[in-house]
Design a protein around this motif. Structure first.
Motif, PDB file in Angstrom:
ATOM      1  N   ASN A 102       0.815  -1.214   0.000  1.00  0.00           N
ATOM      2  CA  ASN A 102       0.000   0.000   0.000  1.00  0.00           C
ATOM      3  C   ASN A 102       0.857   1.277   0.000  1.00  0.00           C
ATOM      4  N   MET A 103       1.906   1.291  -0.832  1.00  0.00           N
ATOM      5  CA  MET A 103       2.775   2.456  -0.921  1.00  0.00           C
ATOM      6  C   MET A 103       2.968   2.942  -2.359  1.00  0.00           C
ATOM      7  N   VAL A 122       2.686  -3.208   9.717  1.00  0.00           N
ATOM      8  CA  VAL A 122       3.732  -4.102   9.214  1.00  0.00           C
ATOM      9  C   VAL A 122       3.361  -5.560   9.461  1.00  0.00           C
ATOM     10  N   MET A 123       2.777  -5.857  10.622  1.00  0.00           N
ATOM     11  CA  MET A 123       2.373  -7.238  10.906  1.00  0.00           C
ATOM     12  C   MET A 123       1.277  -7.706   9.952  1.00  0.00           C
ATOM     13  N   GLN A 134       6.088   3.783   7.176  1.00  0.00           N
ATOM     14  CA  GLN A 134       6.087   3.818   5.713  1.00  0.00           C
ATOM     15  C   GLN A 134       7.448   3.398   5.157  1.00  0.00           C
ATOM     16  N   LYS A 135       8.524   3.844   5.808  1.00  0.00           N
ATOM     17  CA  LYS A 135       9.865   3.438   5.372  1.00  0.00           C
ATOM     18  C   LYS A 135      10.037   1.926   5.476  1.00  0.00           C
ATOM     19  N   ALA A 141      10.510  11.212  -1.813  1.00  0.00           N
ATOM     20  CA  ALA A 141      11.809  10.939  -1.199  1.00  0.00           C
ATOM     21  C   ALA A 141      11.572  10.159   0.095  1.00  0.00           C
ATOM     22  N   PRO A 142      12.279   9.071   0.332  1.00  0.00           N
ATOM     23  CA  PRO A 142      12.038   8.256   1.528  1.00  0.00           C
ATOM     24  C   PRO A 142      12.149   9.020   2.839  1.00  0.00           C
TER      25      PRO A 142
END
Length: 279
Positions: free
Chosen positions: A133-134, A183-184, A149-150, A141-142
């Motif tokens: 989902n990114m 993330v999980m 999100q990173k 820019a990271p």
């Protein structure tokens, strides 16, 4: 099922000082991980869990014993790229993994190094970013992204290499609760798609979501089995100075008071459902 990872009597030693005796971080560990499984490895700091993860990815090589990943011997230099393509790795700090100034370029970095055709790289980058989902942030820019999100970008980079296995070395340790949850969910989704997952974590609630839990203590495997079996040994876990998940702790205390909470209950939703039905 076929084995994704086969660890045979692994010993890993390091020296703090050239005049000192080697210190064993891993002491004769043997472990097999089946393809398509979800294994969580937990333990205190210094227990050897991250050292184990790095041996799987050939970032560290055995002092003695052997590690085979998808049949490849990590000790053989000619197999290093095969090992890392078979078992990608996501680390604790996403800032240490990001190498490009644009999100989509960072995700493309791995496939480019594998010599993937440009058209296929474009497809993999878009597909991987959508999986976490990114995709809508692909031109950013990271450094403008949040920690969560990173980390999703780092996971996208691993997915883009099309590995059969992903080793996550405490990927949520530096995230807030919302980021950890996001993330999980991605990790569980990857497992459902058939990717073998090895999750190194110190969050017991995360470990409880795996099919299998391996607890390491002082460089050795102390407990190994399904979450229900491992967490039923709550006192053994406490003796290793580890916590058990809140739901498991609650279940233990309720059973002591005569409430027949099944030991198979591993999350709060199941606990609430049982208690609402219990009379």
């Amino acid at each position: 099922m076929a084995e994704m990872i086969d660890i045979q009597d692994l010993v890993f030693e390091y020296t703090r000082d050239e005049n000192q005796e080697p210190v064993s971080a891993i002491k004769g560990v043997s472990l097999k991980v089946e393809k398509g499984s979800f294994t969580a490895v937990i333990g205190r700091n210094g227990s050897g869990k991250s050292t184990l993860a790095k041996n799987i990815n050939a970032l560290l090589l055995p002092s003695r014993g052997a590690v085979y990943v998808n049949g490849y011997d990590t000790r053989k230099e000619e197999h290093v790229w095969d090992v890392r393509q078979s078992a990608a790795m996501v680390f604790q700090n996403p800032d240490n993994q990001i190498v490009s100034s644009i999100v989509e370029d960072d995700v493309a970095f791995g496939p480019e190094n594998l010599g993937v055709e440009p058209k296929e790289i474009r497809f993999r980058v878009d597909d991987s970013l959508k999986a976490v989902n990114m995709w809508q942030h692909r031109k950013k820019a990271p450094h403008l992204l949040s920690g969560g999100q990173k980390q999703r970008i780092a996971i996208a980079g691993a997915i883009a290499m099309r590995p059969e296995c992903i080793v996550f070395d405490e990927p949520t340790a530096m995230l807030d609760p919302k980021g950890r949850s996001e993330v999980m969910e991605i990790i569980k989704g990857l497992h459902q798609e058939g990717i073998t997952v090895v999750l190194i974590t110190h969050f017991m609630e995360e470990a409880a979501q795996a099919d299998r839990i391996v607890i390491m203590d002082q460089g050795e495997i102390a407990l190994d089995g399904p979450p229900q079996k491992v967490f039923s040994q709550a006192q053994v876990i406490r003796d290793m100075n580890l916590d058990v998940p809140l739901t498991v702790e609650l279940g233990c205390r309720l059973r002591e008071r005569g409430v027949p909470i099944p030991e198979t209950i591993m999350n709060m939703e199941e606990m609430v459902e049982f208690l609402c039905q219990y009379k």
